[in-house]
Design a protein around this motif. Structure first.
Motif, mmCIF file in Angstrom:
data_model
loop_
_atom_site.group_PDB
_atom_site.id
_atom_site.type_symbol
_atom_site.label_atom_id
_atom_site.label_comp_id
_atom_site.label_asym_id
_atom_site.label_seq_id
_atom_site.Cartn_x
_atom_site.Cartn_y
_atom_site.Cartn_z
ATOM 1 N N SER A 37 18.424 15.622 -19.013
ATOM 2 C CA SER A 37 18.262 14.665 -20.148
ATOM 3 C C SER A 37 17.906 13.027 -19.753
ATOM 4 O O SER A 37 16.906 12.606 -20.570
ATOM 5 C CB SER A 37 19.579 14.637 -20.989
ATOM 6 N N ASP A 38 18.514 12.714 -18.963
ATOM 7 C CA ASP A 38 18.039 11.280 -18.443
ATOM 8 C C ASP A 38 16.663 11.429 -17.801
ATOM 9 O O ASP A 38 15.912 10.201 -17.971
ATOM 10 C CB ASP A 38 19.096 10.960 -17.347
ATOM 11 N N GLU A 41 14.070 11.648 -20.690
ATOM 12 C CA GLU A 41 14.195 10.184 -21.323
ATOM 13 C C GLU A 41 13.304 9.192 -20.660
ATOM 14 O O GLU A 41 12.513 8.480 -21.259
ATOM 15 C CB GLU A 41 15.314 9.842 -21.805
ATOM 16 N N GLN A 44 9.654 10.180 -20.880
ATOM 17 C CA GLN A 44 9.119 9.744 -22.157
ATOM 18 C C GLN A 44 8.810 8.276 -22.124
ATOM 19 O O GLN A 44 7.791 7.979 -22.773
ATOM 20 C CB GLN A 44 9.899 10.399 -23.298
ATOM 21 N N ARG A 45 9.765 7.299 -21.577
ATOM 22 C CA ARG A 45 9.477 6.213 -21.670
ATOM 23 C C ARG A 45 8.432 5.864 -20.945
ATOM 24 O O ARG A 45 7.460 4.834 -21.439
ATOM 25 C CB ARG A 45 10.723 5.435 -21.268
ATOM 26 N N ASP A 82 8.202 6.771 -31.164
ATOM 27 C CA ASP A 82 9.463 7.466 -31.946
ATOM 28 C C ASP A 82 10.536 6.184 -31.704
ATOM 29 O O ASP A 82 11.300 5.716 -31.022
ATOM 30 C CB ASP A 82 10.171 8.393 -30.907
ATOM 31 N N LYS A 83 10.709 5.617 -33.066
ATOM 32 C CA LYS A 83 11.441 4.424 -33.298
ATOM 33 C C LYS A 83 13.104 4.594 -33.197
ATOM 34 O O LYS A 83 13.795 3.819 -33.459
ATOM 35 C CB LYS A 83 11.034 3.863 -34.602
ATOM 36 N N ASN A 84 13.447 5.962 -33.315
ATOM 37 C CA ASN A 84 14.593 6.258 -33.091
ATOM 38 C C ASN A 84 15.060 6.187 -31.622
ATOM 39 O O ASN A 84 16.350 6.147 -31.222
ATOM 40 C CB ASN A 84 15.117 7.807 -33.903
ATOM 41 N N LYS A 85 14.166 6.309 -30.641
ATOM 42 C CA LYS A 85 14.598 6.140 -29.352
ATOM 43 C C LYS A 85 13.979 5.020 -28.539
ATOM 44 O O LYS A 85 14.749 4.678 -27.636
ATOM 45 C CB LYS A 85 13.627 7.592 -28.594
ATOM 46 N N PHE A 86 13.153 4.291 -29.097
ATOM 47 C CA PHE A 86 12.370 3.214 -28.338
ATOM 48 C C PHE A 86 11.926 2.395 -29.220
ATOM 49 O O PHE A 86 11.770 2.238 -30.516
ATOM 50 C CB PHE A 86 11.096 3.850 -27.739
ATOM 51 N N VAL A 105 14.360 1.715 -24.153
ATOM 52 C CA VAL A 105 15.068 2.916 -24.510
ATOM 53 C C VAL A 105 16.302 2.234 -25.671
ATOM 54 O O VAL A 105 17.154 1.277 -24.986
ATOM 55 C CB VAL A 105 15.492 3.562 -23.665
ATOM 56 N N ILE A 106 16.549 2.594 -26.797
ATOM 57 C CA ILE A 106 17.425 2.274 -27.554
ATOM 58 C C ILE A 106 18.843 2.860 -26.917
ATOM 59 O O ILE A 106 18.796 3.998 -26.600
ATOM 60 C CB ILE A 106 17.430 2.620 -29.021
#
Length: 111
Positions: A37-38, A41, A44-45, A82-86, A105-106
């Motif tokens: 998962s890390d 993420e 994606q970043r 993706d404003k929920n993640k970044f 990352v949020i």
């Protein structure tokens, strides 16, 4: 049948051993899952950061000046965030000075 009756020293050894073994495997599974998962993420970043950098350069090459905002890149160069993640920190420094753009990352899970 045995000639002499044998007493079990610890009658629940098999059950306890199985539970401990299950716990160890479950721990390894969860550890591996969190690492995957890390990693996803982080990738994606990095992909978003690379796409923003390319869009900034493309904008300068096509229009002769750097984009005034991240919204401009979203509207004209197809950047999707993706404003929920970044969160993207975008600081324009002028038309001919490359802006500083950082993907965050949020939750603080990224670099």
């Amino acid at each position: 049948m045995h000639l002499y009756k044998q007493k079990k020293k610890f009658p629940y050894f098999g059950i306890i051993f199985s539970l401990v073994l299950f716990g160890v495997f479950a721990g390894y599974f969860l550890y591996g899952f969190s690492n995957v998962s890390d990693t996803v993420e982080t990738q994606q970043r990095e992909t978003l950061q690379s796409a923003i950098d390319r869009a900034i350069i493309s904008c300068y090459a096509i229009e002769g000046s750097y984009p005034p905002s991240i919204t401009y890149l979203e509207e004209h160069y197809g950047i999707v965030i993706d404003k929920n993640k970044f969160i993207v920190s975008y600081q324009p420094l002028g038309g001919n000075i490359r802006p500083d753009a950082q993907v965050i990352v949020i939750g603080g899970g990224g670099e």
